[in-house]
Motif scaffolding. Structure first.
Motif, PDB file in Angstrom:
ATOM      1  N   GLY A 127      34.648 -46.585  30.136  1.00 14.93           N
ATOM      2  CA  GLY A 127      34.154 -45.241  29.850  1.00 14.93           C
ATOM      3  C   GLY A 127      32.647 -45.094  29.864  1.00 14.93           C
ATOM      4  O   GLY A 127      32.144 -43.975  29.760  1.00 14.93           O
ATOM      5  N   GLN A 128      31.922 -46.178  30.020  1.00 13.70           N
ATOM      6  CA  GLN A 128      30.467 -46.090  30.000  1.00 13.70           C
ATOM      7  C   GLN A 128      29.898 -45.571  31.323  1.00 13.70           C
ATOM      8  O   GLN A 128      30.515 -45.683  32.382  1.00 13.70           O
ATOM      9  N   VAL A 129      28.677 -45.022  31.215  1.00 11.26           N
ATOM     10  CA  VAL A 129      27.859 -44.713  32.382  1.00 11.26           C
ATOM     11  C   VAL A 129      26.813 -45.821  32.480  1.00 11.26           C
ATOM     12  O   VAL A 129      26.068 -46.059  31.521  1.00 11.26           O
ATOM     13  N   VAL A 130      26.778 -46.497  33.626  1.00 11.52           N
ATOM     14  CA  VAL A 130      25.992 -47.727  33.749  1.00 11.52           C
ATOM     15  C   VAL A 130      25.088 -47.675  34.982  1.00 11.52           C
ATOM     16  O   VAL A 130      25.539 -47.347  36.080  1.00 11.52           O
ATOM     17  N   PHE A 131      23.810 -48.006  34.777  1.00  7.03           N
ATOM     18  CA  PHE A 131      22.924 -48.277  35.897  1.00  7.03           C
ATOM     19  C   PHE A 131      23.126 -49.729  36.309  1.00  7.03           C
ATOM     20  O   PHE A 131      23.026 -50.635  35.479  1.00  7.03           O
ATOM     21  N   LEU A 132      23.395 -49.959  37.588  1.00  2.00           N
ATOM     22  CA  LEU A 132      23.518 -51.311  38.115  1.00  2.00           C
ATOM     23  C   LEU A 132      22.443 -51.477  39.185  1.00  2.00           C
ATOM     24  O   LEU A 132      22.477 -50.824  40.235  1.00  2.00           O
ATOM     25  N   ASP A 133      21.487 -52.322  38.916  1.00  2.00           N
ATOM     26  CA  ASP A 133      20.328 -52.513  39.788  1.00  2.00           C
ATOM     27  C   ASP A 133      20.726 -53.302  41.034  1.00  2.00           C
ATOM     28  O   ASP A 133      21.876 -53.732  41.182  1.00  2.00           O
ATOM     29  N   GLY A 134      19.762 -53.510  41.940  1.00  2.00           N
ATOM     30  CA  GLY A 134      20.004 -54.295  43.133  1.00  2.00           C
ATOM     31  C   GLY A 134      19.631 -55.752  42.956  1.00  2.00           C
ATOM     32  O   GLY A 134      19.213 -56.196  41.892  1.00  2.00           O
ATOM     33  N   GLY A 135      19.799 -56.528  44.033  1.00  2.00           N
ATOM     34  CA  GLY A 135      19.460 -57.947  44.008  1.00  2.00           C
ATOM     35  C   GLY A 135      20.696 -58.827  44.027  1.00  2.00           C
ATOM     36  O   GLY A 135      21.819 -58.387  43.760  1.00  2.00           O
ATOM     37  N   THR A 136      20.488 -60.090  44.337  1.00  2.00           N
ATOM     38  CA  THR A 136      21.613 -61.013  44.500  1.00  2.00           C
ATOM     39  C   THR A 136      22.366 -61.284  43.197  1.00  2.00           C
ATOM     40  O   THR A 136      23.585 -61.436  43.200  1.00  2.00           O
ATOM     41  N   THR A 137      21.656 -61.337  42.065  1.00  2.00           N
ATOM     42  CA  THR A 137      22.341 -61.584  40.793  1.00  2.00           C
ATOM     43  C   THR A 137      23.209 -60.396  40.407  1.00  2.00           C
ATOM     44  O   THR A 137      24.333 -60.559  39.919  1.00  2.00           O
ATOM     45  N   LEU A 138      22.704 -59.184  40.630  1.00  2.00           N
ATOM     46  CA  LEU A 138      23.494 -57.996  40.310  1.00  2.00           C
ATOM     47  C   LEU A 138      24.666 -57.837  41.269  1.00  2.00           C
ATOM     48  O   LEU A 138      25.718 -57.305  40.890  1.00  2.00           O
ATOM     49  N   LEU A 139      24.525 -58.320  42.498  1.00  2.00           N
ATOM     50  CA  LEU A 139      25.669 -58.324  43.407  1.00  2.00           C
ATOM     51  C   LEU A 139      26.764 -59.233  42.863  1.00  2.00           C
ATOM     52  O   LEU A 139      27.961 -58.912  42.948  1.00  2.00           O
ATOM     53  N   GLU A 140      26.371 -60.348  42.278  1.00  2.00           N
ATOM     54  CA  GLU A 140      27.357 -61.230  41.642  1.00  2.00           C
ATOM     55  C   GLU A 140      28.035 -60.541  40.451  1.00  2.00           C
ATOM     56  O   GLU A 140      29.206 -60.790  40.169  1.00  2.00           O
ATOM     57  N   VAL A 141      27.306 -59.677  39.753  1.00  2.00           N
ATOM     58  CA  VAL A 141      27.919 -58.916  38.657  1.00  2.00           C
ATOM     59  C   VAL A 141      29.073 -58.075  39.186  1.00  2.00           C
ATOM     60  O   VAL A 141      30.145 -57.992  38.561  1.00  2.00           O
ATOM     61  N   THR A 142      28.906 -57.438  40.346  1.00  2.00           N
ATOM     62  CA  THR A 142      29.989 -56.610  40.899  1.00  2.00           C
ATOM     63  C   THR A 142      31.235 -57.440  41.157  1.00  2.00           C
ATOM     64  O   THR A 142      32.358 -56.944  41.020  1.00  2.00           O
ATOM     65  N   ARG A 143      31.070 -58.685  41.531  1.00  3.33           N
ATOM     66  CA  ARG A 143      32.204 -59.559  41.829  1.00  3.33           C
ATOM     67  C   ARG A 143      32.881 -60.077  40.568  1.00  3.33           C
ATOM     68  O   ARG A 143      34.006 -60.590  40.629  1.00  3.33           O
ATOM     69  N   ALA A 144      32.180 -59.971  39.431  1.00  2.00           N
ATOM     70  CA  ALA A 144      32.720 -60.483  38.167  1.00  2.00           C
ATOM     71  C   ALA A 144      33.349 -59.398  37.298  1.00  2.00           C
ATOM     72  O   ALA A 144      33.853 -59.692  36.216  1.00  2.00           O
ATOM     73  N   LEU A 145      33.321 -58.153  37.735  1.00  5.43           N
ATOM     74  CA  LEU A 145      33.867 -57.058  36.921  1.00  5.43           C
ATOM     75  C   LEU A 145      35.386 -57.150  36.830  1.00  5.43           C
ATOM     76  O   LEU A 145      36.049 -57.519  37.809  1.00  5.43           O
ATOM     77  N   PRO A 146      35.967 -56.777  35.696  1.00  7.20           N
ATOM     78  CA  PRO A 146      37.434 -56.742  35.588  1.00  7.20           C
ATOM     79  C   PRO A 146      38.026 -55.744  36.575  1.00  7.20           C
ATOM     80  O   PRO A 146      37.465 -54.661  36.785  1.00  7.20           O
ATOM     81  N   ALA A 147      39.154 -56.091  37.160  1.00  5.46           N
ATOM     82  CA  ALA A 147      39.763 -55.235  38.181  1.00  5.46           C
ATOM     83  C   ALA A 147      40.172 -53.882  37.629  1.00  5.46           C
ATOM     84  O   ALA A 147      40.229 -52.891  38.370  1.00  5.46           O
ATOM     85  N   ASP A 148      40.473 -53.825  36.323  1.00 10.07           N
ATOM     86  CA  ASP A 148      40.955 -52.568  35.731  1.00 10.07           C
ATOM     87  C   ASP A 148      39.852 -51.774  35.021  1.00 10.07           C
ATOM     88  O   ASP A 148      40.144 -50.813  34.305  1.00 10.07           O
TER      89      ASP A 148
END
Length: 264
Positions: free
Chosen positions: A104-125
């Motif tokens: 339910g949160q509104v989140v800023f997700l920045d760029g860069g290789t580490t933040l790209l890894e964050v996208t891959r680690a998010l829960p599927a649901d």
């Protein structure tokens, strides 16, 4: 009374060549995380003018960042482009950062290789609204059915690989985000958050200003370093996520700022 042995005067300290002095300056910088000009004068037994010249030459060579009264380490490397290359340290840090996002949160997700890894680690649901200046991050989030993804407008910066400019900043300022996961090029307790590009610094500043909480997500090699363009003081952060291998000497200044520090 037996005669006293004659007093032998101490030999003067050997005069160091400029390259020897500069090597010792870099060694001290690596050990201490910063150097002060007055301390270097005493240690190397040279004048302040000599030390200033040494620091200026080392700065111009890209080996340190000269600041008032001394010098700081300079960040190693630039923004990486090898987005497909596995990097275990970044993956571990990213998993911890991903766990901070709540449904339910509104989140800023920045760029860069580490933040790209964050996208891959998010829960599927996960169900959340993600706002990003990074086209690469936006595309990586496309397969998450529970996410509403907004890519802000602007001009693509060829070095940062994120969107920058007045349109980007205005779009970010119109949002009130619960959380900002910030990609960090350099973080120093005194100098603050800094990056290699002036326009990218403006984008990051807008995200920090518009978020309730800001989390710096970075590997240990970026701690205690500085880049040319300052984004904001380190005190603007609420949380620091980094590697468990980070030394206590690197983390101690951030503990003093009362940041929450999470390691992976």
């Amino acid at each position: 009374m037996s005669p006293q042995p004659p007093v032998v005067p101490e030999a003067p300290a050997p005069v160091l060549l400029p390259d020897e002095r500069r090597r010792l300056i870099l060694e001290q910088l690596g050990l201490r995380g910063r150097v002060l000009a007055q301390d270097l004068c005493r240690m190397l037994q040279v004048s302040e003018d000599t030390i200033r010249r040494d620091l200026k030459d080392l700065d111009e060579a890209g080996l340190l960042k000269r600041v008032h009264g001394g010098a700081l380490p300079i960040t190693q490397g630039s923004v990486g482009r090898a987005f497909g290359t596995p990097q275990p340290a970044k993956q571990a840090v990213a998993r911890v950062a991903a766990g901070l996002i709540r449904s339910g949160q509104v989140v800023f997700l920045d760029g860069g290789t580490t933040l790209l890894e964050v996208t891959r680690a998010l829960p599927a649901d996960l169900r959340a609204t993600i706002i990003t200046p990074s086209p690469t991050v936006a595309v990586a989030l496309a397969d998450y059915s529970g996410l509403e993804v907004h890519l802000v407008g602007g001009r693509l910066h060829p070095g940062a690989l994120t969107l920058v400019g007045a349109d980007t900043v205005e779009a970010l300022r119109r949002v009130r985000a619960d959380l900002c996961l910030l990609g960090v090029c350099s973080l120093h307790a005194e100098t603050g958050i800094s990056t290699a590009y002036a326009e990218e610094a403006t984008t990051k500043r807008a995200m920090i200003d518009s978020a309730t909480e800001t989390v710096a997500v970075l590997t240990a090699d970026k701690l205690g370093t500085v880049s040319p363009f300052v984004v904001a003081p380190a005190s603007r952060l609420t949380t620091l996520v980094t590697e468990a291998s980070s030394s206590e000497a690197l983390l101690a200044p951030f503990h003093k700022l009362q940041l929450r520090i999470l390691t992976a």
